[in-house]
Write an enzyme that holds these catalytic residues in place. Structure first.
Site, mmCIF file in Angstrom:
data_model
loop_
_atom_site.group_PDB
_atom_site.id
_atom_site.type_symbol
_atom_site.label_atom_id
_atom_site.label_comp_id
_atom_site.label_asym_id
_atom_site.label_seq_id
_atom_site.Cartn_x
_atom_site.Cartn_y
_atom_site.Cartn_z
ATOM 1 C CB SER A 171 -0.924 -0.001 1.216
ATOM 2 O OG SER A 171 -1.805 -1.101 1.180
ATOM 3 C CE LYS A 216 0.020 -3.905 7.063
ATOM 4 N NZ LYS A 216 0.444 -3.007 5.957
#
Length: 357
Positions: A72, A197
């Protein structure tokens, strides 16, 4: 079952274990005029984007922070397949040339479709990645039932040549939030998964998952396809590294580690050490407070804010790709001057041995 794969850079076989600790999603640096992965003007000098990228990887590796490429923070969704491969190849070559041959690379491979995600997993393996992290596809969120979501990750796990970390990030997946039951089921039924995650920030969910997967009985009953890749439970924020250690979590994948690699790595080391030596707990709590405040403040600036801080600290950063906006100058200067940021910078410089302004 073999625990090695062929490295895409030099053709050599390597086994780079996936271990607990701090991982950082490395930013991707772009040329300001074209947004290419080419040369860019940085301050008063001319610096290659790849030199900046490599410098950041080495800076973090020296602090024992492992790289995640095309995640990201790396604007993976803005990168072409070819660009992702180039970045992975550059990262592997950079680490090997600097003597970090045993440090693994995690690559972001999540895409809109299951098919493209699997294709990206294969390309990541060819480029030299060791593990992949797959975010939930969110474009058709309204149609993705629990059954469909599970089938998506099961298929990827079966067909990926690399072990898969599940990435739960509702903010980037149209609000889809995988629950602890589904994540635990995937861990049990998919031996090629190697972790999760949690950027949902749900400490209760983390605790529930750890209560299953962090037990020795889980490892005995559900062995991994790759014995070097145990199932890790990783936070997505830096503000609960210490508390998560007491739930038997395994560290974090955090954008803040780009700005403060030594501080975040030290916090993880201290947190683990407190389990055997409670006298270290006050220092761990102090450092956790500094990091939590810094993380909260810096995260508000998103990717462009982090890139601004890298520019301020290290001389490289630049702009994100559109449509992500650049950080406003007034906001940027206020961010740099914020006491939470300055406190974190001071601690980072102390721990890295660099106390100069």
């Amino acid at each position: 079952m073999s625990s090695v794969h062929i490295n895409g850079i030099n053709g050599a076989s390597h086994a780079r274990p996936l271990t607990a600790g701090i991982f950082a999603p490395i930013p991707t640096f772009f040329q300001p005029d074209t947004e290419d992965l080419g040369e860019r003007r940085c301050l008063s000098s001319r610096i290659s984007c790849f030199v900046s990228f490599s410098s950041q990887i080495i800076r973090l590796a020296q602090a024992n922070v492992r790289p995640l490429i095309a995640g990201s923070m790396g604007e993976g969704s803005h990168l072409s397949h070819a660009e992702r491969k180039t970045l992975i190849q550059t990262a592997r070559r950079t680490l090997d040339d600097a003597g970090f041959t045993s440090m693994p690379i995690v690559a972001g491979t999540g895409a809109g479709s299951t098919r493209e995600t699997i294709e990206l997993c294969h390309e990541a393996a060819e480029a030299g990645a060791d593990y992949v992290i797959v975010i939930t596809s969110g474009y058709f969120a309204g149609a993705l039932t629990r059954k469909a979501l599970k089938a998506h990750f099961v298929e990827i796990s079966k067909k990926s040549p690399l072990p898969v970390i599940i990435y739960n990030y509702p903010g980037a997946s149209s609000g889809i939030d995988l629950d602890s039951d589904l994540i635990t089921e995937l861990a049990e039924e998919c031996p090629n998964t190697c972790g999760v995650k949690l950027t949902c920030g749900n400490v209760g969910k983390l605790t529930r998952i750890c209560a299953t997967v962090s037990e020795q009985s889980f490892a005995d009953s559900y062995p991994r396809k790759n014995p070097n890749a145990p199932f890790l439970v990783l936070g997505g924020f830096a503000d609960f590294i210490l508390p998560s250690t007491y739930a038997n979590a395994h560290g974090a994948i955090i954008g803040l580690a780009n700005v403060a690699p030594y501080a975040t790595a030290r916090l993880f080391e201290l947190s683990v050490a407190t389990l055997k030596d409670p006298s270290l707990l006050p220092e761990a709590q102090r450092l956790q407070g500094i990091i939590a405040r810094g993380d909260f403040t810096i995260a508000k600036g998103s990717i462009s804010g982090t890139k601004f801080l890298l520019e301020k600290l290290y001389g490289y950063g630049g702009l994100p790709r559109m449509p992500l906006p650049p950080v406003e100058p007034e906001y940027a200067e206020a961010l740099w001057a914020h006491p939470h940021v300055q406190e974190l910078v001071r601690v980072e410089r102390e721990l890295s041995g660099k106390n100069s302004a």
